[in-house]
Structure formats: structure tokens, C-alpha cells
Scaffold this motif. Structure first.
Motif, PDB file in Angstrom:
ATOM      1  N   MET A   1      -3.406 -26.444-129.689  1.00 12.07           N
ATOM      2  CA  MET A   1      -3.993 -25.397-128.867  1.00 12.07           C
ATOM      3  C   MET A   1      -4.922 -24.542-129.724  1.00 12.07           C
ATOM      4  N   ARG A   2      -6.031 -24.139-129.134  1.00 12.78           N
ATOM      5  CA  ARG A   2      -6.988 -23.297-129.857  1.00 12.78           C
ATOM      6  C   ARG A   2      -7.012 -21.894-129.248  1.00 12.78           C
ATOM      7  N   VAL A   3      -6.967 -20.910-130.132  1.00 12.73           N
ATOM      8  CA  VAL A   3      -7.119 -19.520-129.727  1.00 12.73           C
ATOM      9  C   VAL A   3      -8.397 -18.987-130.355  1.00 12.73           C
ATOM     10  N   GLU A   4      -9.317 -18.546-129.518  1.00 15.86           N
ATOM     11  CA  GLU A   4     -10.566 -17.963-129.989  1.00 15.86           C
ATOM     12  C   GLU A   4     -10.491 -16.447-129.812  1.00 15.86           C
ATOM     13  N   ILE A   5     -10.877 -15.714-130.853  1.00 25.96           N
ATOM     14  CA  ILE A   5     -10.790 -14.258-130.837  1.00 25.96           C
ATOM     15  C   ILE A   5     -12.173 -13.682-131.076  1.00 25.96           C
ATOM     16  N   TRP A   6     -12.737 -13.075-130.031  1.00 30.02           N
ATOM     17  CA  TRP A   6     -13.992 -12.362-130.187  1.00 30.02           C
ATOM     18  C   TRP A   6     -13.680 -10.956-130.688  1.00 30.02           C
ATOM     19  N   SER A   7     -14.362 -10.538-131.760  1.00 27.03           N
ATOM     20  CA  SER A   7     -14.044  -9.251-132.370  1.00 27.03           C
ATOM     21  C   SER A   7     -15.210  -8.775-133.212  1.00 27.03           C
ATOM     22  N   ASP A   8     -15.110  -7.522-133.674  1.00 24.84           N
ATOM     23  CA  ASP A   8     -16.092  -6.950-134.585  1.00 24.84           C
ATOM     24  C   ASP A   8     -15.353  -6.192-135.669  1.00 24.84           C
ATOM     25  N   ILE A   9     -15.864  -6.258-136.889  1.00 28.04           N
ATOM     26  CA  ILE A   9     -15.243  -5.572-138.021  1.00 28.04           C
ATOM     27  C   ILE A   9     -15.216  -4.067-137.798  1.00 28.04           C
ATOM     28  N   ALA A  10     -16.145  -3.545-137.015  1.00 26.27           N
ATOM     29  CA  ALA A  10     -16.209  -2.109-136.771  1.00 26.27           C
ATOM     30  C   ALA A  10     -15.238  -1.645-135.687  1.00 26.27           C
ATOM     31  N   CYS A  11     -14.490  -2.550-135.100  1.00 26.52           N
ATOM     32  CA  CYS A  11     -13.623  -2.253-133.958  1.00 26.52           C
ATOM     33  C   CYS A  11     -12.177  -2.021-134.415  1.00 26.52           C
ATOM     34  N   PRO A  12     -11.672  -0.785-134.321  1.00 27.17           N
ATOM     35  CA  PRO A  12     -10.294  -0.540-134.759  1.00 27.17           C
ATOM     36  C   PRO A  12      -9.258  -1.262-133.915  1.00 27.17           C
ATOM     37  N   TRP A  13      -9.543  -1.436-132.603  1.00 21.38           N
ATOM     38  CA  TRP A  13      -8.573  -2.144-131.761  1.00 21.38           C
ATOM     39  C   TRP A  13      -8.534  -3.628-132.081  1.00 21.38           C
ATOM     40  N   CYS A  14      -9.630  -4.177-132.630  1.00 22.52           N
ATOM     41  CA  CYS A  14      -9.599  -5.566-133.093  1.00 22.52           C
ATOM     42  C   CYS A  14      -8.665  -5.709-134.290  1.00 22.52           C
ATOM     43  N   TYR A  15      -8.702  -4.748-135.165  1.00 25.11           N
ATOM     44  CA  TYR A  15      -7.823  -4.684-136.346  1.00 25.11           C
ATOM     45  C   TYR A  15      -6.362  -4.635-135.908  1.00 25.11           C
ATOM     46  N   GLU A  22      -0.805 -11.811-134.277  1.00 24.83           N
ATOM     47  CA  GLU A  22      -0.160 -12.578-135.340  1.00 24.83           C
ATOM     48  C   GLU A  22       1.357 -12.422-135.305  1.00 24.83           C
ATOM     49  N   LYS A  23       1.829 -11.253-134.883  1.00 28.49           N
ATOM     50  CA  LYS A  23       3.273 -11.065-134.735  1.00 28.49           C
ATOM     51  C   LYS A  23       3.816 -12.012-133.666  1.00 28.49           C
ATOM     52  N   ALA A  24       3.083 -12.128-132.554  1.00 25.18           N
ATOM     53  CA  ALA A  24       3.503 -13.044-131.495  1.00 25.18           C
ATOM     54  C   ALA A  24       3.410 -14.490-131.951  1.00 25.18           C
ATOM     55  N   LEU A  25       2.332 -14.833-132.647  1.00 27.94           N
ATOM     56  CA  LEU A  25       2.146 -16.211-133.099  1.00 27.94           C
ATOM     57  C   LEU A  25       3.235 -16.629-134.076  1.00 27.94           C
ATOM     58  N   ALA A  26       3.684 -15.700-134.914  1.00 24.82           N
ATOM     59  CA  ALA A  26       4.725 -16.027-135.892  1.00 24.82           C
ATOM     60  C   ALA A  26       6.016 -16.470-135.220  1.00 24.82           C
ATOM     61  N   GLY A  27       6.264 -15.960-134.014  1.00 24.43           N
ATOM     62  CA  GLY A  27       7.477 -16.337-133.300  1.00 24.43           C
ATOM     63  C   GLY A  27       7.279 -17.428-132.268  1.00 24.43           C
ATOM     64  N   PHE A  28       6.082 -18.003-132.194  1.00 22.10           N
ATOM     65  CA  PHE A  28       5.776 -19.030-131.200  1.00 22.10           C
ATOM     66  C   PHE A  28       6.269 -20.385-131.702  1.00 22.10           C
ATOM     67  N   PRO A  29       7.060 -21.093-130.920  1.00 19.03           N
ATOM     68  CA  PRO A  29       7.644 -22.348-131.402  1.00 19.03           C
ATOM     69  C   PRO A  29       6.607 -23.391-131.828  1.00 19.03           C
ATOM     70  N   HIS A  30       5.424 -23.346-131.226  1.00 17.01           N
ATOM     71  CA  HIS A  30       4.393 -24.343-131.534  1.00 17.01           C
ATOM     72  C   HIS A  30       3.302 -23.770-132.434  1.00 17.01           C
ATOM     73  N   ARG A  31       3.636 -22.761-133.208  1.00 15.36           N
ATOM     74  CA  ARG A  31       2.607 -22.060-133.999  1.00 15.36           C
ATOM     75  C   ARG A  31       1.865 -22.987-134.954  1.00 15.36           C
ATOM     76  N   ASP A  32       2.516 -24.039-135.446  1.00 17.14           N
ATOM     77  CA  ASP A  32       1.857 -24.950-136.378  1.00 17.14           C
ATOM     78  C   ASP A  32       0.803 -25.817-135.690  1.00 17.14           C
ATOM     79  N   GLN A  33       0.793 -25.789-134.353  1.00 16.93           N
ATOM     80  CA  GLN A  33      -0.187 -26.560-133.591  1.00 16.93           C
ATOM     81  C   GLN A  33      -1.244 -25.660-132.955  1.00 16.93           C
ATOM     82  N   VAL A  34      -1.327 -24.422-133.432  1.00 17.14           N
ATOM     83  CA  VAL A  34      -2.307 -23.470-132.902  1.00 17.14           C
ATOM     84  C   VAL A  34      -3.415 -23.258-133.932  1.00 17.14           C
ATOM     85  N   GLU A  35      -4.643 -23.505-133.517  1.00 15.88           N
ATOM     86  CA  GLU A  35      -5.819 -23.238-134.349  1.00 15.88           C
ATOM     87  C   GLU A  35      -6.427 -21.909-133.898  1.00 15.88           C
TER      88      GLU A  35
END
Length: 240
Positions: A1-15, A22-35
Motif C-alpha cells: 500500500m502507498r501513502v502519499e503525503i502532501w505537505s510543506d516545510i513551513a506548515c506546523p500542522w504538517c510537522y 507515524e504513531k499510527a503506522l508503527a502499530g499497523f499490522p501491515h506497516r512493512d508493506q506500506v510505502e
């Protein structure tokens, strides 16, 4: 599965949103199959390179806030960042053009170092004493720390056209997907998540997208985002 994240370095909410995802991804059972792929979105594309201004000054102009109100807004975002274990400097930061950073992120993508570089750029912009808008030399230092070759980085920075089309293509695609603020997460082109949602929402989205049909559906309502007119300011109180 691919996750695309649109963001800007100047955006605090992106940070903040990156940390929550990443907290959610760490607990996702298929995290090793997520790009995870980071895509470009400029909040202030009309600002000239080298035209950096204090963040508090920028907030005051965009929102019509007093200096005290702008400082309170920064303090509130800092509380949200702190709740995710992130450093956040509420005074002395600058705001400027991020186009070169996005071009370097496309270089980093080619070398499998994109996540490392965007993490360092966020840290430099929001937590470190030195301004990320402090010239090309600092960007080279950060890119080398991320694992890129210094000469390759300098070559990109010296050529304004390098990866420029890639940045513009990302921004056009964001518009086509209906993203008018960031962060914006697209999971396997099946679900879209807008804003710095709680980790629980990302957990839900990851699970649903794993088996989703190929359609884009909104998950979790609207979270805090940054757009061309500025960043949303959280209400005073406990961090979200």
C-alpha cells in the motif's frame, strides 16, 4: 500500500501530522508493506527566494493579529507538537520560500532518503536555533546529514530548473485531488485524510484503505491544516 503525503516545510500542522501518522503506522499490522511518499505543496509560492520574515510578523499580517495574539497562537501549536514529543521553538523562527527544499526532497526520493530529509528539514525549521532559510549552505548540511551526496545537492541548488517540474506536478495533482490545505494524506488512492488528525483516525484510515475499493473517500472530518491564507490556530487549552 502507498501513502502519499502532501505537505510543506513551513506548515506546523504538517510537522505535527507526520508524527501522528507515524504513531499510527508503527502499530499497523501491515506497516512493512506500506510505502510512504512525500509530495510537494507550497504554502507561499509567491514569496521570493531569500525573502524570509519572522514568523510572528507573518502571522500578524495574515490573520490581522496583535503580536501577543500571534505569540499565543504559536504557543498553542507548540503544545500540540510537545504532546507528540516534538521540539517547537515559539520565538525567533523565520518564514520563507520552500521551493528549493521541495526540489531537494525529489532528489532525496531518487536515493531513498526522502523521509530522512523531510524529518531534518522539519526539525531545522521548527525546533533548531538556526534558520532553515539561512542560505544554501545550511540546506547542503541537512541534506548530507540525511545521507545525500554534497556535490549532487549543490548541483541541484545551483540549477533552478532541477526537479522544478516534479514540484509543480505534485502541486497540480494536489489541486486535482481537491487538496487546498496541508497536510493531506492519500492512502492507496482509496482514502483521503485532511489535516493533522489524531493518531486514531490514521489507524482507522490505514485499516480501511488496506481493503478499500479504488475510490477516494474522506475519513475523519476536517483536521487542522495550513493553506495559502495561513495556518489554522488551535483553541486555547489542552493540546489536541
Amino acid at each position: 500500500m502507498r501513502v502519499e503525503i502532501w505537505s510543506d516545510i513551513a506548515c506546523p500542522w504538517c510537522y505535527v501530522g507526520k508524527a501522528r501518522f507515524e504513531k499510527a503506522l508503527a502499530g499497523f499490522p501491515h506497516r512493512d508493506q506500506v510505502e510512504v511518499v512525500h509530495r510537494s505543496f507550497e504554502l507561499d509560492p509567491g514569496r521570493a527566494k531569500g525573502d524570509a520574515a519572522p514568523v510572528l510578523e507573518m502571522l500578524s499580517k495574515k490573520y490581522g493579529l496583535s503580536t501577543e495574539q500571534a505569540q499565543e497562537a504559536e504557543n498553542n501549536i507548540a503544545a500540540n507538537a510537545g504532546a507528540e514529543g516534538l521540539g517547537y521553538r515559539t520565538e525567533g523562527r523565520d518564514h520563507g520560500n520552500t521551493f528549493d527544499m521541495h526540489r531537494l526532497l525529489h532528489l532525496a526520493k531518487e536515493h531513498g532518503r526522502q523521509d530522512e530529509l523531510i524529518g531534518l528539514l522539519y526539525r531545522a525549521n521548527f525546533a533548531d536555533e538556526r534558520s532553515v532559510f539561512d542560505g544554501d549552505a545550511y540546506l547542503v548540511e541537512l541534506a548530507v546529514e540525511a545521507g545525500l551526496d554534497a556535490d549532487a545537492v549543490r548541483a541541484v541548488l545551483a540549477d533552478p530548473g532541477a526537479y522544478a517540474d516534479d514540484v509543480r506536478a505534485d502541486e497540480r495533482e494536489a489541486a486535482e485531488l481537491g487538496a487546498n490545505g496541508v497536510p493531506f494524506f492519500v492512502l492507496d488512492r482509496a482514502f483521503g485524510v485532511s489535516g493533522a488528525q489524531p493518531a486514531e483516525v490514521f489507524t482507522q484510515a490505514l485499516g480501511q484503505a488496506w481493503d478499500a475499493k479504488p475510490r477516494l473517500a474522506a475519513v475523519g472530518g476536517d483536521g487542522e491544516v495550513c493553506g495559502p491564507d495561513g495556518c489554522e490556530v488551535p483553541a486555547t487549552g489542552d493540546p489536541a
